[in-house]
Design an enzyme around this catalytic site. Structure first.
Site, mmCIF file in Angstrom:
data_model
loop_
_atom_site.group_PDB
_atom_site.id
_atom_site.type_symbol
_atom_site.label_atom_id
_atom_site.label_comp_id
_atom_site.label_asym_id
_atom_site.label_seq_id
_atom_site.Cartn_x
_atom_site.Cartn_y
_atom_site.Cartn_z
ATOM 1 N N HIS A 241 64.546 58.692 27.094
ATOM 2 C CA HIS A 241 64.003 57.946 28.704
ATOM 3 C C HIS A 241 62.419 57.891 28.862
ATOM 4 C CE1 HIS A 241 67.956 57.792 30.127
ATOM 5 N NE2 HIS A 241 68.045 59.134 30.375
HETATM 6 O O1 RIB Z 1 66.787 57.832 35.180
HETATM 7 C C1 RIB Z 1 66.339 59.002 33.795
HETATM 8 C C2 RIB Z 1 65.491 59.291 34.071
HETATM 9 O O2 RIB Z 1 65.335 59.993 35.689
HETATM 10 C C3 RIB Z 1 63.896 60.345 33.624
HETATM 11 O O3 RIB Z 1 62.855 60.156 34.372
HETATM 12 C C4 RIB Z 1 64.789 61.592 34.231
HETATM 13 O O4 RIB Z 1 63.468 62.010 33.431
HETATM 14 C C5 RIB Z 1 64.629 61.766 35.300
HETATM 15 O O5 RIB Z 1 63.920 62.107 35.936
#
Ligand code: RIB
Ligand code: CA
Length: 311
Positions: A241
């Protein structure tokens, strides 16, 4: 001309990779890293941010601790994904570099007031508590922000922590609501695009094949934190992500999206934290964000791996 950024983060293995990519890229001038409670509690996120800076060989980077709980709701963490340390996977030494004395929110305010207006980009990778608190405490800084490029939200991909909401927005919906209504120039990296940045085995092998401390650590981090999503989605790899934020700063042409209105659910428990993106323009609500929906995944991983090789 380097681009000045502040990374606001809740490391988390994917945050760690996003930070490493930023620290490996001379185009970016990381003015500071501000930790927030999210994946794991604040004492761990601020420690993990320093561990990552030392892994990158950059102990001079300023790391600040920020808010330890959301604006209104109780903190929800994600040890089930990231492990109890928040950085499970590699064995990394405890940090020796100092944590800055100043509170992260004061650092964000002071930095935006000190730098030329429109020259500092905020890069939130976790719940938006620090950013919203800074905006509430010092409304004058909002117009001085160059851009906010954040990882959070979901529309077509729906939620990952509830059926409706993505984790970063779900943890602090009130903070997200403040940020999305701030009037800042916002670029959103939702699950819609991060779920297309899948760390397949060849891509993870490429990290490991770097043979460096950083390359092996990134391979071990992604192996660990991705096991949960691989199991859940049954996909050939799991999403990476937060590095999508850093990659966008470096090569925006790898990404595509649409300027739409995005509003955050803050009332209903059923859909709390949902990012309601008017992708089809069916309302007269003014567009307030560039909502990214797609990326060149091969280009993304090539950029990431090439930059990690520099550390
Ligand atoms: O949903 C994904 C996000 O949530 C990413 O930033 C992961 O690190 C968590 O913080
Ligand atoms: Ca994160």
């Amino acid at each position: 001309m380097t681009r000045k950024i502040i990374i606001d983060t809740d490391p988390g293995q994917d945050d760690a990779v996003a930070i490493l990519l930023a620290l490996a890229s001379p185009e970016l001038d990381v003015l500071g890293i501000t930790a927030v409670a999210g994946n794991v509690p604040l004492p761990l996120t601020q420690k993990n941010a320093r561990i990552v800076c030392e892994l990158a060989g950059k102990p001079e980077v300023k790391v600040f601790a920020g808010c330890d709980a959301p604006l209104e709701r109780p903190l929800v963490t994600a040890e089930y994904v990231h492990g109890k340390t928040g950085l499970d996977g590699p064995e990394l030494p405890d940090p020796t570099m100092p944590l800055q004395e100043q509170h992260a929110v004061d650092f964000i305010i002071d930095t935006l007031r000190a730098e030329e207006p429109g020259t500092v980009t905020l890069c939130p990778l976790g719940p938006l508590t620090n950013i919203a608190t800074a905006f509430q405490r010092a409304p004058d800084i909002v117009d001085r922000v160059a851009q906010i490029v954040l990882m959070g939200g979901a529309y077509f991909e729906v939620g990952n922590v509830t059926p409706a909401a993505e984790f970063n927005i779900y943890v602090d919906p009130q903070a997200a609501d403040i940020v999305f209504k701030s009037g800042c120039d916002i670029v959103v990296m939702p699950l819609d695009v991060t779920h297309k940045a899948l760390v397949t085995k060849p891509r993870n092998d490429a990290f490991r094949a770097l043979g460096t401390k950083v390359g092996v650590a990134v391979a071990e981090m992604t192996d660990f934190f991705e096991r949960f999503d691989r199991e859940k989605y049954g996909s050939e790899g799991a999403p990476l992500h937060d590095p999508c934020v850093t990659a966008y700063l470096l090569r925006p042409e790898l990404f595509s999206g649409r300027r739409v209105n995005v509003e955050v659910e803050t009332q209903s428990e059923l859909t709390m934290g949902m990012t309601v993106a008017d992708w089809w323009g069916v309302t007269d609500r003014a567009p307030n964000a560039l909502f990214i929906g797609d990326l060149d995944a091969d280009g993304f991983f090539t950029l990431l791996t090439e930059r990690l090789a520099r550390l």
